[in-house]
Design a protein around this motif. Structure first.
Motif, PDB file in Angstrom:
ATOM      1  N   ASP A  65      -5.257  39.420 -37.739  1.00 44.14           N
ATOM      2  CA  ASP A  65      -4.770  40.710 -37.267  1.00 44.14           C
ATOM      3  C   ASP A  65      -5.155  40.994 -35.823  1.00 44.14           C
ATOM      4  N   ALA A  66      -5.775  40.019 -35.146  1.00 46.52           N
ATOM      5  CA  ALA A  66      -6.216  40.236 -33.767  1.00 46.52           C
ATOM      6  C   ALA A  66      -5.018  40.327 -32.826  1.00 46.52           C
ATOM      7  N   LEU A  67      -5.256  40.893 -31.668  1.00 44.85           N
ATOM      8  CA  LEU A  67      -4.249  41.055 -30.617  1.00 44.85           C
ATOM      9  C   LEU A  67      -3.004  41.727 -31.182  1.00 44.85           C
ATOM     10  N   TYR A  68      -3.237  42.880 -31.831  1.00 48.16           N
ATOM     11  CA  TYR A  68      -2.140  43.689 -32.359  1.00 48.16           C
ATOM     12  C   TYR A  68      -1.298  42.920 -33.387  1.00 48.16           C
ATOM     13  N   LEU A  69      -1.997  42.195 -34.272  1.00 46.80           N
ATOM     14  CA  LEU A  69      -1.383  41.425 -35.357  1.00 46.80           C
ATOM     15  C   LEU A  69      -0.501  40.290 -34.851  1.00 46.80           C
ATOM     16  N   THR A  70      -0.721  39.824 -33.642  1.00 49.05           N
ATOM     17  CA  THR A  70       0.138  38.768 -33.090  1.00 49.05           C
ATOM     18  C   THR A  70      -0.586  37.441 -32.918  1.00 49.05           C
ATOM     19  N   SER A  71      -1.879  37.375 -33.247  1.00 52.73           N
ATOM     20  CA  SER A  71      -2.631  36.151 -32.951  1.00 52.73           C
ATOM     21  C   SER A  71      -2.126  34.961 -33.755  1.00 52.73           C
ATOM     22  N   VAL A  72      -1.670  35.208 -34.981  1.00 43.23           N
ATOM     23  CA  VAL A  72      -1.152  34.095 -35.795  1.00 43.23           C
ATOM     24  C   VAL A  72       0.091  33.508 -35.142  1.00 43.23           C
ATOM     25  N   GLY A  73       1.030  34.378 -34.771  1.00 40.74           N
ATOM     26  CA  GLY A  73       2.243  33.887 -34.121  1.00 40.74           C
ATOM     27  C   GLY A  73       1.955  33.222 -32.796  1.00 40.74           C
ATOM     28  N   LEU A  74       0.965  33.732 -32.076  1.00 33.00           N
ATOM     29  CA  LEU A  74       0.616  33.136 -30.795  1.00 33.00           C
ATOM     30  C   LEU A  74       0.029  31.753 -30.989  1.00 33.00           C
ATOM     31  N   ARG A  75      -0.843  31.582 -31.966  1.00 32.59           N
ATOM     32  CA  ARG A  75      -1.435  30.267 -32.219  1.00 32.59           C
ATOM     33  C   ARG A  75      -0.373  29.274 -32.677  1.00 32.59           C
ATOM     34  N   LYS A  76       0.505  29.735 -33.547  1.00 32.93           N
ATOM     35  CA  LYS A  76       1.574  28.848 -34.023  1.00 32.93           C
ATOM     36  C   LYS A  76       2.514  28.462 -32.884  1.00 32.93           C
ATOM     37  N   GLY A  77       2.846  29.422 -32.051  1.00 39.17           N
ATOM     38  CA  GLY A  77       3.803  29.154 -30.990  1.00 39.17           C
ATOM     39  C   GLY A  77       3.292  28.175 -29.948  1.00 39.17           C
ATOM     40  N   LEU A  78       1.977  28.157 -29.734  1.00 43.03           N
ATOM     41  CA  LEU A  78       1.412  27.279 -28.707  1.00 43.03           C
ATOM     42  C   LEU A  78       0.883  25.976 -29.273  1.00 43.03           C
ATOM     43  N   GLU A  79       0.802  25.882 -30.580  1.00 39.91           N
ATOM     44  CA  GLU A  79       0.239  24.683 -31.194  1.00 39.91           C
ATOM     45  C   GLU A  79       1.092  23.454 -30.862  1.00 39.91           C
ATOM     46  N   GLY A  80       0.437  22.418 -30.378  1.00 40.22           N
ATOM     47  CA  GLY A  80       1.129  21.182 -30.045  1.00 40.22           C
ATOM     48  C   GLY A  80       1.820  21.194 -28.697  1.00 40.22           C
ATOM     49  N   LYS A  81       1.814  22.323 -28.010  1.00 40.14           N
ATOM     50  CA  LYS A  81       2.497  22.421 -26.716  1.00 40.14           C
ATOM     51  C   LYS A  81       1.512  22.411 -25.550  1.00 40.14           C
ATOM     52  N   ILE A  82       0.363  23.018 -25.734  1.00 37.08           N
ATOM     53  CA  ILE A  82      -0.642  23.092 -24.683  1.00 37.08           C
ATOM     54  C   ILE A  82      -1.989  23.350 -25.346  1.00 37.08           C
ATOM     55  N   ARG A  83      -3.027  22.780 -24.790  1.00 33.19           N
ATOM     56  CA  ARG A  83      -4.369  23.009 -25.327  1.00 33.19           C
ATOM     57  C   ARG A  83      -4.820  24.417 -24.991  1.00 33.19           C
ATOM     58  N   VAL A  84      -5.353  25.116 -25.964  1.00 32.64           N
ATOM     59  CA  VAL A  84      -5.706  26.522 -25.800  1.00 32.64           C
ATOM     60  C   VAL A  84      -7.204  26.701 -25.993  1.00 32.64           C
ATOM     61  N   THR A  85      -7.804  27.456 -25.084  1.00 32.49           N
ATOM     62  CA  THR A  85      -9.198  27.878 -25.210  1.00 32.49           C
ATOM     63  C   THR A  85      -9.228  29.398 -25.149  1.00 32.49           C
ATOM     64  N   TRP A  86      -9.906  30.005 -26.112  1.00 34.16           N
ATOM     65  CA  TRP A  86     -10.000  31.458 -26.194  1.00 34.16           C
ATOM     66  C   TRP A  86     -11.352  31.896 -25.649  1.00 34.16           C
ATOM     67  N   VAL A  87     -11.361  32.969 -24.871  1.00 31.27           N
ATOM     68  CA  VAL A  87     -12.599  33.519 -24.319  1.00 31.27           C
ATOM     69  C   VAL A  87     -12.656  35.006 -24.661  1.00 31.27           C
ATOM     70  N   GLY A  88     -13.771  35.462 -25.239  1.00 25.69           N
ATOM     71  CA  GLY A  88     -13.943  36.866 -25.575  1.00 25.69           C
ATOM     72  C   GLY A  88     -15.260  37.088 -26.290  1.00 25.69           C
ATOM     73  N   ILE A  89     -15.546  38.334 -26.622  1.00 27.38           N
ATOM     74  CA  ILE A  89     -16.760  38.612 -27.371  1.00 27.38           C
ATOM     75  C   ILE A  89     -16.526  38.292 -28.844  1.00 27.38           C
ATOM     76  N   LEU A  90     -17.603  38.110 -29.579  1.00 27.50           N
ATOM     77  CA  LEU A  90     -17.508  37.780 -30.996  1.00 27.50           C
ATOM     78  C   LEU A  90     -17.248  39.053 -31.783  1.00 27.50           C
ATOM     79  N   ASN A  91     -16.247  39.025 -32.643  1.00 23.99           N
ATOM     80  CA  ASN A  91     -15.871  40.188 -33.450  1.00 23.99           C
ATOM     81  C   ASN A  91     -16.783  40.275 -34.665  1.00 23.99           C
ATOM     82  N   SER A  92     -17.926  40.917 -34.455  1.00 26.90           N
ATOM     83  CA  SER A  92     -18.914  41.024 -35.532  1.00 26.90           C
ATOM     84  C   SER A  92     -19.664  42.331 -35.377  1.00 26.90           C
ATOM     85  N   ASP A  93     -19.986  42.958 -36.520  1.00 24.11           N
ATOM     86  CA  ASP A  93     -20.762  44.195 -36.491  1.00 24.11           C
ATOM     87  C   ASP A  93     -22.229  43.929 -36.196  1.00 24.11           C
TER      88      ASP A  93
END
Length: 1140
Positions: free
Chosen positions: A255-283
């Motif tokens: 549900d990250a990035l306004y519920l679009t992270s799944v589609g974003l990962r799928k869309g870029l998979e196999g096309k370009i290497r992706v590295t994510w940078v951000g804080i850890l989502n933890s309480d």
């Protein structure tokens, strides 16, 4: 110095975590005759741990621009002392040791991610054994404190320039970093556990073959060049982390990035290497001793690099500045009073500093990951200043930024005290994306009103000129991943949830809404409209149900908003519900976060989605509903303030403030037959399915890849500090140094000085243009310098201005030997003993009355504009007018004047907030041609020290070309006998009208000898695109140069000539490698931004450039502490004024 020394242990450090660091410095204080040698010493073990006996010796390097060495490095755990044991030094290919001008260098290996203190020192070696003589006192650099270096990357080259030069931590131009290749491809399991107490080995990354390029789509058939990597930077990583029984458990957050992270990962998979940078989502905060271990797991298994922030910093950053300052502003909510105290709100500067520091921490992480060719994609308003911090360190990087919220109108945005800093931070991006054109329009309006930056459109693309770069603006809707919703509809859990909800609602007609619980979603307006519907249309009672989901967000829930919504729900249910024991509740209110399955179940049952935000970004709830709705459903009623309401053609748009209209619209939509419902739903479904998250991402990244960023042969200027610091990049553009121009002046015989007036010899306040025009005068320092320069018989000083002759005559009343050219050369005089002459005495000026009438009509309709009258020209100024309206009026005026005056011999030109009409054959370029024709005819312009009682002969006929000389004119200039041709020219200006001078001089001297050509200086004030070959940062630096030239032109002897004075100009240009571009002599820096060269400092750069000196320290050595002797050309040396 020794008291603060720190020692570093290298035990157990992997070689892959070491950085090869090459230290470079220039030192002329070493006396080889005394067996002295230069060393580097620091608090790290390879730097000797502050032990003089283990200091690292340095060796000569052939030239300062030697690239990073590729030879193997001798690795050691100790310093390289005189005993030769365990040397950590790797010598660069060097020149013979006797080369006294060559820099010193030494290379060591240091731990990556550490900070070291160090200093250079001169030690004495034993002439027999070569060991360090510890009986001799070491000579450290004389300044207080130590040099400091943060170590990162694969290799670093640290050019500290000069031994003893004070260290400046903000001067990052001294460092070159090789970041290497950090990642291979990563694939992640659904969930992983990590025992934080164990030392278990980190799972190795799964290597997959690299594929070249983004997949070709109908939007962007572009292929990325291997081995590009995409670094996606967002505030929170798309990872859920929690601690279970002393173990960290990780899984993807779908549900990250306004519920679009799944589609974003799928869309870029196999096309370009992706590295994510951000804080850890933890309480729960990750303890410091566990951070490295957690980072290794996230990096190797998920391709995620966490940025760890203390809990207090996160609260101040996210809830304090992001949600407390930026979020309301960007949604155009004006909060004047504090919620608790009801006192006027004050801007909390400490929260701004926290925001900048967090962005800087993100920048450090991205820089450590970046490799040349990678793409950087930053998301949302949490990281607005990150692009500027990255641009300072990664000058050629392609940086994309997408804003997921609205951008406020310029009137709202200008209330923010740090408005300029945020704009400049964002404009350091290569490509900026917005959901809607409304938001892009507001952003462009803020740029023109606050930073005076114009935008242009070229082949369907918008761009803003900023600091010599063009920043592309893109408008595109984000999408969703339709397959995720379709697949989940078939899941047993969702089917069970649908069945339970249907039983509770008794198959009634369902209006659904899923909103965040905040003031901009208009939930109260929706409830009031629903109440009006039940009151006005009794037939819907016991038939229609509103399912309202309100998801509370900790940082945005206002108690009074929540209480109002609860009270309205209670009132509607009490008034129109069936009461105790009944089964009809008009409003089913759910105030909590709902699962993805519950969300899909509500969408599936709903007959209509009903949203009434008063200000929103691109709300994706309608997209989700369209792909989840059952047959004969899928109807949409959307507020006209919802971003996606314009994209979905089947949606009915309403004004949420008009409750009667909303109630009527609900009734009308519910009356649609099944055919209308199917047709509207089919249209919306086609759009949503064709604009997925993957399509949006690929299209955006393809534009980012095609965008251009200057990479090679750049002049890099670090201006300012902190967030306000900018890195300006220009190709082949040289900074004019005081030493350079003075040395050229001493080597010349005939010298010509051409100075623009406004903005060059004067400094004005851009906020008060009308008063600045009337009051701006040269300072006493400038007047004294001009008087001293013009007093030398070898010098001719000409002031070239568009001002009237009366004004110039008044301003330079005390400088009788200075030549004046008024109205761009229509009037000129050689000195105050000669009368004014007209360059076009028989010119037809009948057009002035016509042009004045036209300008007058525009002035009356444009508040803040005024007309400047001249004998042979008119100027309409509008800098005090509204920037956008003034720009429109100027464009219309320009076209109007051109059409009416086309039969006259005039030229209509536009500049920095002005439109001017002048004679076609009168400009500063033609005036320069007139001056040079005096030289070519053998009749030099009247000597300022000669007799003044005779009028000079008329000059030869000049060219009639509007801006450039004729071919014969150029030939005549080049055919001048050498004694009669100026062999030194300094031409300085700052705006569009001065480009004529630069162009003409460049053409005349393009075939001159190298010696003469090196003494021709066309110079623009401000770092911006220009036809000039050199730049000066600002008018203050212009004063310094004038002062130095005045001292050099004085007849008073101050010192004797030395060998330095007879070195060629090329030698002067070639000394050192300063970051301001001195010494290259490269051309081709004229930048055409979307087909137009900027001509104003305000227009091209948008801010006042700082006067920080970046000159190479080796260029400062001339003319100190020597004797005196009069030179044959009347020039004497002097001390040069500088800023430090």
């Amino acid at each position: 110095m020794y008291g603060n020394a720190r020692t570093y242990s290298h035990g157990g450090v992997d070689a892959s975590q070491r950085t090869r660091v090459t230290f470079v410095v220039r030192c002329k204080d070493v006396d080889p005759g005394k067996q002295e040698h230069l060393f580097v010493l620091g608090d790290a073990v390879p730097l000797g741990s502050w032990s003089v006996a283990h200091a690292v010796p340095m060796m000569r390097e052939e030239r300062a621009s030697t690239p990073e060495p590729t030879t193997s490095l001798a690795t050691a755990t100790g310093g390289g002392g005189g005993d030769g044991a365990g040397s950590a030094l790797a010598l660069l290919p060097g020149a013979p040791h006797g080369s006294r001008g060559a820099p010193w260098c030494a290379t060591v290996e240091l731990d990556s991610g550490t900070q070291v203190d160090y200093k250079y020192c001169i030690l004495v070696r034993d002439p027999v054994t070569g060991a360090i003589d510890l009986t001799q006192e070491p000579r450290f650099e004389p300044f207080e404190g130590n040099r400091v270096l943060k170590v990162f990357g694969v290799g670093m080259r640290v050019d500290d320039r000069k031994f003893g030069e004070p260290f400046m931590a903000t001067d990052e131009s001294r460092i070159r970093v090789n970041y290497g290749r950090v990642f291979s491809r990563f694939e992640a399991p659904k969930s992983e556990s990590l025992d934080c107490t164990s030392d278990g080995a980190v799972a190795s990354a799964r290597n997959a073959p690299l594929r070249s390029g983004l997949a070709a789509t109908r939007y962007a058939p572009v292929v990325l060049e291997q081995p590009s990597c995409l670094i996606i930077v967002l505030y929170r990583l798309p990872i859920l982390a929690r601690r279970v029984h002393n173990e960290w458990v990780f899984q993807w957050d779908d549900d990250a990035l306004y519920l679009t992270s799944v589609g974003l990962r799928k869309g870029l998979e196999g096309k370009i290497r992706v590295t994510w940078v951000g804080i850890l989502n933890s309480d729960e905060e990750v303890p410091v001793h566990e951070q490295a271990h957690v980072s290794n797991i996230l990096t190797s298994r998920y391709g995620c690099v966490p940025v760890f922030l203390p809990a207090e910093t996160r609260v101040k950053f996210y809830q304090g500045f992001c949600k407390g300052v930026l979020w309301p502003l960007f949604h155009m909510i004006t909060e004047i009073f504090e919620d608790d105290t009801h006192r006027t709100k004050n801007f909390d500067r400490s929260l701004w500093h926290v925001y900048c520091n967090v962005n800087r921490k993100f920048a450090d992480t991205v820089v450590s990951l970046y490799h040349e060719g990678d793409l950087i994609w930053i998301h949302d308003y949490h990281l607005l200043v990150l692009p500027s911090q990255l641009r300072r360190k990664l000058c050629g990087a392609k940086i994309g930024f997408f804003l997921h919220t609205p951008w406020p109108s310029s009137e709202m945005y200008r209330m923010l005290p740090v408005r300029d800093e945020l704009l400049r931070g964002l404009l350091s991006s290569t490509l900026i994306g917005f959901h809607l054109f409304d938001y892009a329009r507001h952003f462009l309006s803020a740029c023109v009103r606050l930073l005076n930056l114009e935008h242009e459109s070229s082949r369907g693309s918008l761009a803003v000129e900023y600091a010599g770069r063009h920043v592309m603006i893109r408008v595109s809707h984000i999408g969703i991943d339709p397959e995720r919703f379709r697949e989940r509809l078939l899941h047993p859990d969702v089917k069970a949830a649908i069945a339970a909800l249907r039983r509770d609602l008794k198959n009634r007609v369902i209006l659904a809404a899923v909103d965040d619980l905040d003031m901009v979603k208009g939930i109260a307006l929706k409830l009031l409209a629903f109440e009006a519907l039940l009151a006005s249309y009794p037939g819907y009672r016991d038939v229609l149900v509103l399912v309202q989901v309100a998801i509370p967000k900790v940082a945005r829930v206002k108690p009074y908003v929540r209480d109002e919504i609860r009270a309205l729900v209670e009132r509607i249910n009490n008034t129109y519900g069936s009461g105790d024991g009944g089964d009809y509740t008009p409003v089913l209110y759910i105030e909590r976060d709902i699962s993805f399955d519950e969300r899909v179940a509500i969408y599936s049952l709903a007959d209509m989605v009903f949203l009434t935000p008063i200000r929103d970004g691109l709300n994706l709830v309608p997209y989700e509903y369209v792909v989840s709705a059952a047959e004969n459903k899928g109807q949409l009623i959307l507020s006209e303030f919802t971003g996606c309401s314009r994209a979905l053609s089947g949606a009915v748009r309403i004004n949420p403030w008009n409750r009667e209209e909303v109630a009527y619209t609900i009734d009308k939509v519910l009356q649609n037959n099944d055919e209308v419902k199917r047709r509207k739903h089919a249209a919306d479904l086609t759009y949503v399915a064709g604009h997925t998250t993957a399509d949006w991402a690929v299209s955006f990244l393809s534009d980012l890849e095609r965008a251009s960023e200057p990479v090679v042969r750049l002049t890099k200027l670090g201006l300012g500090f902190g967030v306000g610091a900018r890195m300006l990049e220009f190709e082949g553009f040289q900074h004019l140094t005081t030493e350079q121009v003075v040395k050229s002046l001493r080597a010349s015989q005939q010298r010509l000085f051409l100075f623009d007036y406004d903005g060059t010899l004067t400094g004005t306040d851009p906020r008060h243009e009308r008063m600045a025009h009337a009051w701006a005068k040269p300072s006493d320092t400038v007047m004294q310098a001009l008087a001293q320069i013009s007093s030398n018989s070898h010098n001719l000083v000409v002031i070239m201005s568009g001002r009237s002759r009366e004004m110039l005559q008044s301003a330079f009343k005390g400088l009788g030997r200075v030549a004046l050219a008024a109205e761009h050369g229509f009037y000129y005089r050689w000195n105050d003993k000669y009368p004014w002459q007209e360059s076009r005495p028989n010119a037809d000026l009948s057009w002035i009355e016509v042009a004045h009438e036209i300008m007058l009509s525009y002035m009356e309709r444009t508040d803040g504009s005024y007309i400047e009258k001249k004998t042979a020209g008119l100027v309409w100024h509008y800098k005090d007018a509204d920037p956008e309206f003034g720009g429109w009026q100027a464009s219309e005026l320009h076209d109007h004047l051109e059409s009416v005056l086309s039969s006259f011999g005039v030229q209509v030109i536009s500049g920095n907030r002005w439109v001017q009409v002048r004679l076609r054959d009168v400009n500063k370029g033609v005036m320069v041609e007139t001056i040079l024709r005096w030289y070519s005819s053998g009749h030099l312009p009247p000597s300022p020290t000669g007799p003044l009682d005779e009028a000079p002969p008329p000059p030869p006929a000049a060219s009639t070309s509007p801006s450039t000389p004729s071919g014969g004119g150029r030939a005549a200039m080049m055919a001048m006998p050498s004694p009669h041709r100026p062999d030194f020219i300094l031409c300085c200006g700052d705006d569009r009208t001065d480009e004529d001078m630069f162009t003409y001089i460049d053409q005349v001297y393009e075939r001159a000898s190298e010696e003469v050509h090196s003494r021709i200086f066309t110079c623009v004030l401000g770092v911006k695109p220009s036809n000039a070959r050199y730049y000066i940062r600002d008018s203050d630096e212009m004063v310094e140069i004038l002062t130095a030239l005045a001292s050099a032109s004085s007849s008073r002897p101050t010192r004797s000539s030395t060998v330095e004075d007879f070195r060629g100009p090329a030698s002067a240009l070639g000394e050192g490698n300063s970051s301001d571009g001195g010494g290259s002599g490269l051309r081709g820096h004229r930048l055409n931004v979307l087909g137009r060269a900027s001509t104003s400092n305000d227009e091209a750069v948008g801010f006042h450039l700082a006067g920080t000196s970046l000159d190479d320290s080796d260029n400062r050595a001339g003319g100190r502490g020597r004797g005196s002797e009069t030179r044959s050309d009347g020039i004497s040396g002097s001390s040069l004024l500088r800023r430090h």
